[in-house]
Design an enzyme around this catalytic site. Sequence first.
Site, PDB file in Angstrom:
ATOM      1  N   GLN A  96       0.855  -1.196   0.000  1.00  0.00           N
ATOM      2  CA  GLN A  96       0.000   0.000   0.000  1.00  0.00           C
ATOM      3  C   GLN A  96       0.888   1.242   0.000  1.00  0.00           C
ATOM      4  O   GLN A  96       0.402   2.353  -0.140  1.00  0.00           O
ATOM      5  CB  GLN A  96      -0.882   0.030   1.266  1.00  0.00           C
ATOM      6  CG  GLN A  96      -1.776  -1.170   1.442  1.00  0.00           C
ATOM      7  CD  GLN A  96      -2.456  -1.134   2.798  1.00  0.00           C
ATOM      8  OE1 GLN A  96      -3.436  -0.410   3.008  1.00  0.00           O
ATOM      9  NE2 GLN A  96      -1.942  -1.891   3.731  1.00  0.00           N
ATOM     10  N   HIS A 112      -1.292   1.671  -4.359  1.00  0.00           N
ATOM     11  CA  HIS A 112      -1.654   3.082  -4.190  1.00  0.00           C
ATOM     12  C   HIS A 112      -0.724   4.022  -4.932  1.00  0.00           C
ATOM     13  O   HIS A 112      -0.694   5.220  -4.639  1.00  0.00           O
ATOM     14  CB  HIS A 112      -1.703   3.443  -2.697  1.00  0.00           C
ATOM     15  CG  HIS A 112      -2.761   2.702  -1.952  1.00  0.00           C
ATOM     16  ND1 HIS A 112      -2.709   2.492  -0.586  1.00  0.00           N
ATOM     17  CD2 HIS A 112      -3.893   2.110  -2.384  1.00  0.00           C
ATOM     18  CE1 HIS A 112      -3.777   1.805  -0.215  1.00  0.00           C
ATOM     19  NE2 HIS A 112      -4.512   1.557  -1.284  1.00  0.00           N
ATOM     20  N   CYS A 151      -4.101  13.607 -19.746  1.00  0.00           N
ATOM     21  CA  CYS A 151      -4.535  14.053 -21.087  1.00  0.00           C
ATOM     22  C   CYS A 151      -4.081  13.122 -22.218  1.00  0.00           C
ATOM     23  O   CYS A 151      -4.669  13.070 -23.267  1.00  0.00           O
ATOM     24  CB  CYS A 151      -4.008  15.473 -21.337  1.00  0.00           C
ATOM     25  SG  CYS A 151      -2.214  15.580 -21.227  1.00  0.00           S
ATOM     26  N   CYS A 195       1.119  20.657 -16.810  1.00  0.00           N
ATOM     27  CA  CYS A 195       1.411  19.519 -17.701  1.00  0.00           C
ATOM     28  C   CYS A 195       1.966  20.098 -19.004  1.00  0.00           C
ATOM     29  O   CYS A 195       1.366  21.026 -19.572  1.00  0.00           O
ATOM     30  CB  CYS A 195       0.116  18.754 -17.983  1.00  0.00           C
ATOM     31  SG  CYS A 195       0.239  17.656 -19.399  1.00  0.00           S
ATOM     32  N   CYS A 251      -0.843  19.620 -21.846  1.00  0.00           N
ATOM     33  CA  CYS A 251      -2.179  20.256 -21.918  1.00  0.00           C
ATOM     34  C   CYS A 251      -2.316  21.432 -20.968  1.00  0.00           C
ATOM     35  O   CYS A 251      -3.339  22.110 -20.970  1.00  0.00           O
ATOM     36  CB  CYS A 251      -3.269  19.219 -21.602  1.00  0.00           C
ATOM     37  SG  CYS A 251      -3.380  18.850 -19.834  1.00  0.00           S
ATOM     38  N   ASN A 257       3.092  -6.792  13.474  1.00  0.00           N
ATOM     39  CA  ASN A 257       2.662  -5.439  13.826  1.00  0.00           C
ATOM     40  C   ASN A 257       2.749  -5.324  15.351  1.00  0.00           C
ATOM     41  O   ASN A 257       2.190  -6.167  16.051  1.00  0.00           O
ATOM     42  CB  ASN A 257       1.208  -5.242  13.369  1.00  0.00           C
ATOM     43  CG  ASN A 257       0.756  -3.806  13.478  1.00  0.00           C
ATOM     44  OD1 ASN A 257       1.225  -3.061  14.339  1.00  0.00           O
ATOM     45  ND2 ASN A 257      -0.134  -3.398  12.581  1.00  0.00           N
TER      46      ASN A 257
HETATM   47  C1  BV8 Z   1     -11.652   3.250  -3.398  1.00  0.00           C
HETATM   48  C2  BV8 Z   1      -1.789   7.092  -1.332  1.00  0.00           C
HETATM   49  C3  BV8 Z   1     -13.551   2.983  -4.797  1.00  0.00           C
HETATM   50  C4  BV8 Z   1      -1.940   8.546  -1.015  1.00  0.00           C
HETATM   51  C5  BV8 Z   1      -3.463   6.016   0.105  1.00  0.00           C
HETATM   52  C6  BV8 Z   1     -16.355   6.847   2.635  1.00  0.00           C
HETATM   53  C7  BV8 Z   1     -16.279   7.788   1.609  1.00  0.00           C
HETATM   54  C8  BV8 Z   1     -15.410   7.642   0.524  1.00  0.00           C
HETATM   55  C9  BV8 Z   1     -14.576   6.519   0.468  1.00  0.00           C
HETATM   56  C10 BV8 Z   1     -14.649   5.595   1.499  1.00  0.00           C
HETATM   57  C11 BV8 Z   1     -15.524   5.737   2.575  1.00  0.00           C
HETATM   58  N1  BV8 Z   1     -15.354   4.674   3.404  1.00  0.00           N
HETATM   59  C12 BV8 Z   1     -14.412   3.864   2.912  1.00  0.00           C
HETATM   60  C13 BV8 Z   1     -13.987   4.389   1.748  1.00  0.00           C
HETATM   61  C14 BV8 Z   1     -12.965   3.799   0.872  1.00  0.00           C
HETATM   62  C15 BV8 Z   1     -11.633   4.469   1.174  1.00  0.00           C
HETATM   63  C16 BV8 Z   1     -11.166   4.071   2.554  1.00  0.00           C
HETATM   64  O1  BV8 Z   1     -10.740   2.941   2.761  1.00  0.00           O
HETATM   65  N2  BV8 Z   1     -11.217   5.004   3.511  1.00  0.00           N
HETATM   66  C17 BV8 Z   1     -10.786   4.669   4.845  1.00  0.00           C
HETATM   67  C18 BV8 Z   1      -9.983   5.808   5.437  1.00  0.00           C
HETATM   68  C19 BV8 Z   1     -12.021   4.328   5.672  1.00  0.00           C
HETATM   69  N3  BV8 Z   1     -10.731   3.931   0.183  1.00  0.00           N
HETATM   70  C20 BV8 Z   1     -10.598   4.576  -0.986  1.00  0.00           C
HETATM   71  O2  BV8 Z   1     -11.092   5.650  -1.233  1.00  0.00           O
HETATM   72  C21 BV8 Z   1      -9.775   3.846  -2.015  1.00  0.00           C
HETATM   73  N4  BV8 Z   1     -10.491   3.867  -3.273  1.00  0.00           N
HETATM   74  O3  BV8 Z   1     -12.194   2.650  -2.512  1.00  0.00           O
HETATM   75  O4  BV8 Z   1     -12.196   3.409  -4.667  1.00  0.00           O
HETATM   76  C22 BV8 Z   1     -14.389   4.126  -4.294  1.00  0.00           C
HETATM   77  C23 BV8 Z   1     -14.489   5.272  -5.084  1.00  0.00           C
HETATM   78  C24 BV8 Z   1     -15.321   6.322  -4.635  1.00  0.00           C
HETATM   79  C25 BV8 Z   1     -15.991   6.234  -3.388  1.00  0.00           C
HETATM   80  C26 BV8 Z   1     -15.849   5.077  -2.600  1.00  0.00           C
HETATM   81  C27 BV8 Z   1     -15.040   4.027  -3.048  1.00  0.00           C
HETATM   82  C28 BV8 Z   1      -8.436   4.511  -2.206  1.00  0.00           C
HETATM   83  C29 BV8 Z   1      -7.588   4.264  -0.993  1.00  0.00           C
HETATM   84  C30 BV8 Z   1      -6.157   4.700  -1.282  1.00  0.00           C
HETATM   85  C31 BV8 Z   1      -5.845   5.960  -0.500  1.00  0.00           C
HETATM   86  N5  BV8 Z   1      -4.432   6.330  -0.705  1.00  0.00           N
HETATM   87  N6  BV8 Z   1      -2.171   6.315  -0.142  1.00  0.00           N
HETATM   88  C32 BV8 Z   1      -0.865   9.032  -0.103  1.00  0.00           C
HETATM   89  O5  BV8 Z   1      -0.074   8.223   0.432  1.00  0.00           O
HETATM   90  O6  BV8 Z   1      -0.803  10.259   0.075  1.00  0.00           O
HETATM   91  S1  BV8 Z   1      -3.819   5.132   1.507  1.00  0.00           S
HETATM   92  C33 BV8 Z   1      -2.726   5.664   2.707  1.00  0.00           C
HETATM   93  O7  BV8 Z   1      -3.287   5.374   3.960  1.00  0.00           O
HETATM   94  C34 BV8 Z   1      -1.443   4.913   2.721  1.00  0.00           C
HETATM   95  O8  BV8 Z   1      -0.972   4.607   1.451  1.00  0.00           O
HETATM   96  C35 BV8 Z   1      -1.782   3.668   3.473  1.00  0.00           C
HETATM   97  O9  BV8 Z   1      -2.163   2.645   2.600  1.00  0.00           O
HETATM   98  C36 BV8 Z   1      -2.977   4.076   4.252  1.00  0.00           C
HETATM   99  C37 BV8 Z   1      -2.693   3.954   5.704  1.00  0.00           C
HETATM  100  O10 BV8 Z   1      -2.783   2.630   5.938  1.00  0.00           O
HETATM  101  P1  BV8 Z   1      -1.531   1.818   6.512  1.00  0.00           P
HETATM  102  O11 BV8 Z   1      -0.561   1.547   5.436  1.00  0.00           O
HETATM  103  O12 BV8 Z   1      -2.120   0.690   7.232  1.00  0.00           O
HETATM  104  O13 BV8 Z   1      -0.825   2.815   7.494  1.00  0.00           O
HETATM  105  P2  BV8 Z   1      -1.337   3.241   8.941  1.00  0.00           P
HETATM  106  O14 BV8 Z   1      -0.571   4.443   9.317  1.00  0.00           O
HETATM  107  O15 BV8 Z   1      -2.824   3.275   8.942  1.00  0.00           O
HETATM  108  O16 BV8 Z   1      -0.924   1.997   9.882  1.00  0.00           O
HETATM  109  C38 BV8 Z   1       0.438   1.691  10.087  1.00  0.00           C
HETATM  110  C39 BV8 Z   1       0.439   0.370  10.842  1.00  0.00           C
HETATM  111  O17 BV8 Z   1       1.803  -0.010  11.031  1.00  0.00           O
HETATM  112  C40 BV8 Z   1      -0.179   0.470  12.225  1.00  0.00           C
HETATM  113  O18 BV8 Z   1      -1.026  -0.657  12.413  1.00  0.00           O
HETATM  114  C41 BV8 Z   1       1.023   0.395  13.162  1.00  0.00           C
HETATM  115  O19 BV8 Z   1       0.709  -0.293  14.358  1.00  0.00           O
HETATM  116  C42 BV8 Z   1       1.991  -0.407  12.369  1.00  0.00           C
HETATM  117  N7  BV8 Z   1       3.396  -0.156  12.669  1.00  0.00           N
HETATM  118  C43 BV8 Z   1       3.970   0.973  13.166  1.00  0.00           C
HETATM  119  N8  BV8 Z   1       5.304   0.778  13.268  1.00  0.00           N
HETATM  120  C44 BV8 Z   1       5.566  -0.480  12.816  1.00  0.00           C
HETATM  121  C45 BV8 Z   1       4.362  -1.075  12.431  1.00  0.00           C
HETATM  122  N9  BV8 Z   1       4.287  -2.321  11.931  1.00  0.00           N
HETATM  123  C46 BV8 Z   1       5.438  -3.005  11.803  1.00  0.00           C
HETATM  124  N10 BV8 Z   1       6.642  -2.500  12.151  1.00  0.00           N
HETATM  125  C47 BV8 Z   1       6.743  -1.255  12.656  1.00  0.00           C
HETATM  126  N11 BV8 Z   1       7.944  -0.755  12.999  1.00  0.00           N
HETATM  127 ZN    ZN Z   2      -1.960  16.992 -19.554  1.00  0.00          ZN
END
Ligand code: BV8
Ligand code: ZN
Length: 257
Positions: A104, A122, A134, A161, A164, A227
């Site tokens: 991710q 992602h 475009c 861009c 475009c 984790n």
């Molecule tokens: C989609 C790129 C279809 C950008 C990212 C209501 C309205 C609208 C949408 C939604 C909704 N409800 C749900 C949704 C769907 C939404 C979603 O899931 N929302 C969540 C917040 C509820 N998803 C989407 O929109 C996806 N598209 O569904 O399309 C659609 C279309 C229209 C409408 C609806 C659906 C797109 C999701 C992609 C978003 N982009 N990244 C950027 O980076 O700027 S996601 C972004 O957050 C990161 O890339 C990452 O993937 C995510 C965070 O998640 P994690 O990777 O798990 O990171 P996090 O910090 O949360 O956790 C870290 C973990 O590591 C913790 O557990 C911690 O304990 C642990 N940790 C810490 N240290 C360590 C460790 N583990 C091991 N070792 C360590 N040392």
């Molecule tokens: Zn363009």
Amino acid sequence: MTTQAKIDAAARLINGAKKIAVLTGAGVSKESGVPTFRDALEGLWARYDPQELATPQAFQRNPKLVWDWYEFRRKMVRKAKPNPGHVALTEIQKRKPDTWIITQNVDDLHEQAGSQNVIHLHGNIASTKCSADCCGKPTLIDLDALPDTLKWDAEKQPPPCPYCGAYARPDVVWFGEVLPADALSHAHDLSVACDVMIVVGTSGLVTPAANLPHYAKRAGAMVVEVNPDHSMISPIADLRLEAPSGQALPRVVERLN
Ligand code: BV8
Ligand code: ZN
């Protein structure tokens, strides 16, 4: 802390596996100094919720604010180096060649650690595309190759861009945007075909990525979670290594055949 018995059990599962799928999240890059998605909000952006900033609407409303946030994060990612957790996953791929990494994360630390077979769900923060795509999905833009006339002035809006004139944007998937179809379907196929899924460093909050371990489990895979904290995946994990991945994964590799 994780006991040696759990480390040994994880190594046995990997040794006996035919097909392994690894799902990683921001936690695997934490020990490389890349803040997890939620940590990356300080200073100027501290008052924003990442889920609001990483959206097409935010970019529409305030392209410079969103673009500058990504420039700030790109600088951090450029300085980051793979940590022992990334290296251990590369080692597992060497011992078990049919192992794919589904990430991710938008950094390239798996690739820098020598991993092959990496799927980015992602996108990639280091690459830039036209916000209007475009010339096709995606229309990638090489900022360094831009003619001086289009050179980006840090004080101004994001670079235009060259094809475009629409704003350039990071080539990442924002909330509310669909994931790259081929990456997601390949990740799905790997999840239902694997006999072991290792889930590393993800809170399991973001869908559809977070659904993958559930598909794997339902298809009969054993799920190993690495984790230090409890996550949305923990309830379906057959084995949990409750430690940072940079500490736990190298210990598992030591116990592999
Ligand atoms: C989609 C790129 C279809 C950008 C990212 C209501 C309205 C609208 C949408 C939604 C909704 N409800 C749900 C949704 C769907 C939404 C979603 O899931 N929302 C969540 C917040 C509820 N998803 C989407 O929109 C996806 N598209 O569904 O399309 C659609 C279309 C229209 C409408 C609806 C659906 C797109 C999701 C992609 C978003 N982009 N990244 C950027 O980076 O700027 S996601 C972004 O957050 C990161 O890339 C990452 O993937 C995510 C965070 O998640 P994690 O990777 O798990 O990171 P996090 O910090 O949360 O956790 C870290 C973990 O590591 C913790 O557990 C911690 O304990 C642990 N940790 C810490 N240290 C360590 C460790 N583990 C091991 N070792 C360590 N040392
Ligand atoms: Zn363009």
